[in-house]
Structures are given as structure tokens and as C-alpha cells.
Design a protein around this motif. Structure first.
Motif, PDB file in Angstrom:
ATOM      1  N   ILE A 178     -22.390  49.291 108.183  1.00 12.48           N
ATOM      2  CA  ILE A 178     -22.248  48.167 107.654  1.00 12.48           C
ATOM      3  C   ILE A 178     -22.513  48.755 105.685  1.00 12.48           C
ATOM      4  CG2 ILE A 178     -24.587  47.165 105.854  1.00 12.48           C
ATOM      5  CD1 ILE A 178     -26.171  46.973 109.113  1.00 12.48           C
ATOM      6  N   ASP A 230     -19.888  36.292 102.443  1.00 14.44           N
ATOM      7  CA  ASP A 230     -19.404  36.351 103.080  1.00 14.44           C
ATOM      8  C   ASP A 230     -19.104  37.910 103.734  1.00 14.44           C
ATOM      9  OD1 ASP A 230     -16.867  36.739 102.203  1.00 14.44           O
ATOM     10  OD2 ASP A 230     -15.458  35.315 102.499  1.00 14.44           O
ATOM     11  N   LYS A 231     -18.100  38.834 104.184  1.00 20.01           N
ATOM     12  CA  LYS A 231     -18.038  40.132 104.601  1.00 20.01           C
ATOM     13  C   LYS A 231     -16.820  40.927 103.661  1.00 20.01           C
ATOM     14  CE  LYS A 231     -14.364  39.137 107.434  1.00 20.01           C
ATOM     15  NZ  LYS A 231     -14.096  39.281 109.024  1.00 20.01           N
ATOM     16  N   GLN A 266     -20.349  34.820 114.559  1.00 12.66           N
ATOM     17  CA  GLN A 266     -21.276  35.349 113.889  1.00 12.66           C
ATOM     18  C   GLN A 266     -19.933  36.605 112.579  1.00 12.66           C
ATOM     19  OE1 GLN A 266     -23.614  38.931 114.913  1.00 12.66           O
ATOM     20  NE2 GLN A 266     -24.255  39.245 112.857  1.00 12.66           N
ATOM     21  N   ASN A 315     -26.763  34.269 114.808  1.00 19.41           N
ATOM     22  CA  ASN A 315     -25.990  35.408 114.756  1.00 19.41           C
ATOM     23  C   ASN A 315     -27.068  36.155 114.254  1.00 19.41           C
ATOM     24  OD1 ASN A 315     -23.608  35.054 113.320  1.00 19.41           O
ATOM     25  ND2 ASN A 315     -24.770  33.556 112.072  1.00 19.41           N
ATOM     26  N   GLN A 332     -28.912  41.963 109.475  1.00 23.05           N
ATOM     27  CA  GLN A 332     -30.176  43.267 109.963  1.00 23.05           C
ATOM     28  C   GLN A 332     -30.830  43.654 109.099  1.00 23.05           C
ATOM     29  OE1 GLN A 332     -29.079  44.969 112.661  1.00 23.05           O
ATOM     30  NE2 GLN A 332     -27.522  43.088 113.260  1.00 23.05           N
ATOM     31  N   ASP A 364     -19.267  46.673 112.272  1.00 25.84           N
ATOM     32  CA  ASP A 364     -19.224  46.454 110.709  1.00 25.84           C
ATOM     33  C   ASP A 364     -21.089  46.410 110.558  1.00 25.84           C
ATOM     34  OD1 ASP A 364     -16.858  46.822 110.591  1.00 25.84           O
ATOM     35  OD2 ASP A 364     -16.951  44.404 110.082  1.00 25.84           O
ATOM     36  N   THR A 365     -21.570  45.969 112.054  1.00 26.81           N
ATOM     37  CA  THR A 365     -23.241  45.499 111.432  1.00 26.81           C
ATOM     38  C   THR A 365     -23.876  45.949 112.315  1.00 26.81           C
ATOM     39  OG1 THR A 365     -23.033  43.486 113.207  1.00 26.81           O
ATOM     40  CG2 THR A 365     -22.328  42.758 111.042  1.00 26.81           C
ATOM     41  N   ARG A 380     -26.347  37.468 105.608  1.00 23.32           N
ATOM     42  CA  ARG A 380     -25.208  36.423 106.381  1.00 23.32           C
ATOM     43  C   ARG A 380     -25.576  37.355 107.601  1.00 23.32           C
ATOM     44  NH1 ARG A 380     -22.201  39.932 103.105  1.00 23.32           N
ATOM     45  NH2 ARG A 380     -22.172  41.639 103.900  1.00 23.32           N
ATOM     46  N   ASN A 381     -25.888  39.225 107.582  1.00 26.59           N
ATOM     47  CA  ASN A 381     -25.572  39.650 109.200  1.00 26.59           C
ATOM     48  C   ASN A 381     -27.037  39.833 109.488  1.00 26.59           C
ATOM     49  OD1 ASN A 381     -27.203  41.310 108.046  1.00 26.59           O
ATOM     50  ND2 ASN A 381     -25.102  43.207 107.020  1.00 26.59           N
ATOM     51  N   SER A 419     -19.679  38.057 109.074  1.00 29.19           N
ATOM     52  CA  SER A 419     -20.401  39.026 108.942  1.00 29.19           C
ATOM     53  C   SER A 419     -19.814  40.183 109.242  1.00 29.19           C
ATOM     54  CB  SER A 419     -22.339  39.140 109.501  1.00 29.19           C
ATOM     55  OG  SER A 419     -21.885  38.596 111.039  1.00 29.19           O
ATOM     56  N   LYS A 478     -18.737  43.715 115.357  1.00 30.42           N
ATOM     57  CA  LYS A 478     -20.124  44.599 115.612  1.00 30.42           C
ATOM     58  C   LYS A 478     -20.160  45.655 115.361  1.00 30.42           C
ATOM     59  CE  LYS A 478     -23.252  45.027 118.304  1.00 30.42           C
ATOM     60  NZ  LYS A 478     -25.057  44.014 118.254  1.00 30.42           N
TER      61      LYS A 478
END
Length: 477
Positions: free
Chosen positions: A268, A44-45, A252, A193, A446, A261-262, A443-444, A256, A259
Motif C-alpha cells: 500500500i 484509482d491506483k 478490484q 472489493n 484496506q 499493491d493492496t 478504493r481498496n 485499486s 494483490k
């Protein structure tokens, strides 16, 4: 006073007995998993391992009174560690099949699943027949890949394999592969996600089956029984259903990050700062230790390679030939998984990684060290011997100092190669920089942004290492 001493001793014995009883009642197991398999297992985050399988295992361990150490790695490595006795069990979306029952003992099924076939979002492919002549991406060792492979002859497509889920997905997204096969809940989570894919058989999954917790066949019966009892308990009281709902119904941002954060490279980097720094530290630790020990080993091999004794030169040549010829990943698997399966002695992943780097990088170092010594003009040795110096002393006083100066650029290149080669060790579960990136992407979703960050970090470290090496080279001139 004597009575007090006896009472104190009795109390100590009682305490030690209690501790021993507690330890005996709470065995610790080693459990392997694939940490890139959301929503079943992922980071997770906050860099904690979570998911349906992780929460299920935690709940069962609490009910049954045992502890465990979770070891995340690639699916194939995780499965092999259990099959050769290096780990006690695996919980990684392992489908229960007749073939696997020959190798593992399975628990009560904990999740019913089916296989989806998937194409990129704007694909024109409408049916499996449309895959004729196309390339399909599969993940090594999974039931989904076996199902996909079983359809290859019928529908006439080609296949290629990947070790992690995210790379397989992105190969389809960018158009390198036309489709892929994956377990339905896993791909649904990825699409939710942000993965730009679409499921073509959402209402009719193929190869329906179940996941089970697995142990080596005929071994760890106590652990398997504990899992079954614990699972029955959390299924009965509704705990398990809450766990499944928690992950399949989550947004999401829950795991993760937001928005913010990712949605950007900076976001990120800041939200995953601790994980990236930890992965970088592991990479640097592996690199520094390997460079020092591989250099020592390589110099020794190089010296042996120019020995006056033919049999010593033969040993050096053989060692260099073997370990320079073996691919680094094959060597890592052989040391970490193969050797313990034969000897019965477990090798920690970090130790296996260091040994792998020493043997491989040391062989390359030995080759150019030998070449550096041989590059010194032969007349230097002849002149030294004519002055009465024995062979060994002539090497130490005349040949080696000149040869080492010649080798400095080669040492610099080898240091950089060692740094980059640490990324391959993620295959045996080492959480270095590359594996950290893999976990973040799982997780994300990206991939572009995360791998851009990882690439820049490697370039910065390599640049600093090059500057340092150049400074050393100038000092030696």
C-alpha cells in the motif's frame, strides 16, 4: 514597414479575438463531488478521480464544449457549496426527491438505484425485525440514510451517523453497529472489493429512485441544459452504457491495484507513495503557516490580555472566549460555507483552513501567553516601575522575556495540536494526509492497513517536531 506593422497588429487582434471566442465558448464550471463513493466517484491506483459519474461528466463536457474543475469533499459540504452558490453543480449520487427539488434544479436522471440494508458477513440477523434495540449506522445527508431513518420507529433500532462511507461500513464489520443502509450499486462494489458485509434485500431494494446532476435552484440553467443535451447524446450512442459496464463489471485490481499493491502495508505504501507524500506536504504546509501566523496572533492577544487598559483586556478576553469555545469543524464550516453564503465572496478551501487554524489555535495560544506573563512574579513589575520604567517598556524589557521562557512547553504542545487539527480540515475538501487516507481506503477497502500507515506518519512528524521544539527550549535556557 508601416504596412507590416499594421498587418502584425491586425494579426494580433485576430488572435486575441479568436482566444476570447474560444474562452467564451468554453466556460469553466466548479463541480463538487463525494470522492469516497465507488463505483460512481473515487480515486484509482494512480490517484486520478474516476468512476461512473466522473467519466460521464468528462464525456458530456467534451460533447458540449465546456471545462470544469472537480472539487472532491464530504457529501454534506459538497451539497452546501452548491446550495449557497459557491459551486456551480454537484454530481455525487444525489437522489432526486421532492424535498431536494425545493433547493436544487435536477438534470435528467442518469442512474436508477435502490437502497440495500446490510449486515456483517457472519451476522445472525435475518430480517429488519432483528434490528430491534440494535444500532444502525447511516451516512449523513444521503437518501439511503433518510430511508433507514424512516424505518427506525417501525423496527425499533437506534441510529448513529458518519460522514464517510468506509467508516460507516467498518463500524458494521467490527460489530459496533448491527446494520447499515446504502445504495445498492455502491455496497455491491464494496463487497466485491473485499468488504466483509452481505446484502439482505438484493432482489428487493427499498426506496427505488434516481440520481441526478444538481445545480442551485433557479441558477446555472445553461450548465444544466448542457448536461442534459450531453447525457442524451452519450446515452444514444452507447457511450454511457459502456461507462457503466466498465465500472460495475470491473475487478478490484483494475482500479485499486493488484494483490501485491493492496495485500500488505508495504504494498500500500509503495503503490500510493505519490498520494501519501502529496497529502503529507499539504499537512505540513497547513501546519507551518498556521503555527507562524497563529503564534503571532496569539502573542498579540496575550499582550492585550495583560494591558494596563481595561477595555483592551476585555477585547482580548472576548476573542479568546469565542474562538476557543467554537469547535474547530464548526468554525471551518462557518468560514468556508457560512460566510460566503452571506457575503457572496468565495473563500478558497486552503485560505479558509488557514484562517480557521489561526483563529482557533491563536485563541489557545493567547490564553497561555497571557497566563505566562501573569505567572511572572508581580514584584518584577513593581521593581521595574519603581526604577522609572513606563508600563510598556517594563513589559518588553522585564516581564515578556521571563514569561516567554515559561511558555516554551505550552508552545510545543500547541504546535503538536495544530498538526493534528489539520486532519479536521478534510471536511471542507482539503486533500491533506487524513483525507488522502480516506480516499485510498474508499478504493481498496484496506482500512486497518491504511490507517496504520497514516498513524505512523503522524507519529514520525510529531516526534521530529517535538525534538526540534526541545532543542529550541534548551537553547533558550
Amino acid at each position: 514597414m508601416f504596412k507590416k506593422c499594421l498587418l502584425g497588429l491586425a494579426s494580433l487582434v485576430t488572435l486575441l479575438t479568436f482566444v476570447s471566442t474560444v474562452n467564451a465558448a468554453e466556460p469553466n464550471y466548479t463541480i463538487t463531488t463525494d470522492a469516497t463513493y465507488a463505483p460512481f466517484t473515487f480515486q484509482d491506483k494512480n490517484s486520478n478521480y474516476v468512476g461512473i459519474e466522473q467519466d460521464t461528466m468528462t464525456a458530456i463536457a467534451k460533447r458540449e464544449g465546456f471545462t470544469y474543475t472537480m472539487r472532491p469533499m464530504s457529501y454534506n459540504s459538497a451539497a452546501q457549496l452548491v446550495s449557497n452558490g459557491q459551486a456551480d453543480g454537484i454530481i455525487a449520487g444525489v437522489s432526486i426527491t421532492p424535498e431536494r427539488k425545493e433547493v436544487y434544479d435536477f438534470s435528467t436522471p442518469y442512474y436508477k438505484t435502490g437502497v440495500a440494508w446490510i449486515v456483517k458477513k457472519d451476522s445472525k440477523i435475518k430480517s429488519l425485525s432483528g434490528l430491534k434495540g440494535q444500532t444502525v449506522a447511516l451516512k449523513t445527508g444521503t437518501a439511503a440514510s433518510e430511508y433507514g431513518k424512516s424505518l427506525q420507529t417501525k423496527y425499533g433500532f437506534k441510529v448513529k451517523y458518519f460522514n464517510d462511507t468506509d467508516t460507516m461500513y467498518n463500524d458494521v464489520v467490527v460489530g459496533n453497529s448491527a446494520a447499515t443502509f446504502e445504495d445498492m450499486p455502491v455496497i455491491q462494489y464494496a463487497i466485491k472489493n473485499g468488504m466483509a458485509l452481505k446484502v439482505m434485500n438484493a432482489n428487493k431494494p427499498g426506496n427505488a429512485g434516481s440520481y441526478g446532476f444538481a445545480v442551485e435552484k433557479g441558477k446555472n440553467k445553461v450548465l444544466l441544459a448542457s448536461f442534459n443535451r450531453g447525457f442524451a447524446a452519450i446515452k444514444k450512442d452507447g457511450t454511457y452504457d459502456k461507462i457503466v459496464t466498465k465500472y460495475l463489471g470491473a475487478s478490484q485490481a483494475t482500479f485499486s491495484g493488484s494483490k501485491k499493491d493492496t495485500g500488505s502495508i508495504w504494498g500500500i505504501m509503495t503503490s500510493n507513495r505519490a498520494a501519501l507524500l502529496k497529502g503529507l506536504w499539504q499537512t505540513l504546509e497547513l501546519t507551518v503557516i498556521a503555527i507562524i501566523l497563529a503564534s503571532i496572533w496569539g502573542v498579540l492577544l496575550g499582550i492585550m490580555g495583560v494591558s494596563e487598559y481595561k477595555w483592551v483586556r476585555a477585547i482580548s478576553t472576548t476573542i479568546i472566549y469565542i474562538f476557543r469555545g467554537l469547535p474547530l469543524m464548526v468554525l471551518a464550516f462557518f468560514i468556508y460555507i457560512g460566510l460566503p453564503g452571506v457575503t457572496g465572496v468565495k473563500i478558497p478551501a486552503f485560505t479558509a483552513g488557514i484562517i480557521t487554524l489561526i483563529l482557533n489555535e491563536g485563541a489557545y495560544t493567547g490564553a497561555f501567553v497571557r497566563g505566562g506573563f501573569e505567572a511572572v512574579n508581580r514584584g518584577q513589575m513593581e521593581a521595574a516601575r519603581s526604577l522609572g520604567l513606563p508600563y510598556g517598556r517594563a513589559m518588553r524589557k522585564v516581564i515578556m522575556p521571563q514569561g516567554l521562557r515559561i511558555m516554551v512547553p505550552s508552545f510545543i504542545n500547541q504546535f503538536i495540536i495544530t498538526l493534528k487539527d489539520t486532519s479536521i480540515l478534510s471536511a471542507i475538501g482539503l486533500l491533506e494526509l487524513t483525507q488522502t487516507g480516506t480516499l485510498i481506503v474508499a478504493r481498496n477497502s484496506q482500512g486497518f492497513r491504511v490507517w496504520a500507515i497514516i498513524a505512523v506518519i503522524y507519529l514520525i512528524v510529531i516526534t521530529l517536531l517535538t525534538w526540534l521544539s526541545t532543542w529550541v527550549e534548551k537553547k533558550l535556557k
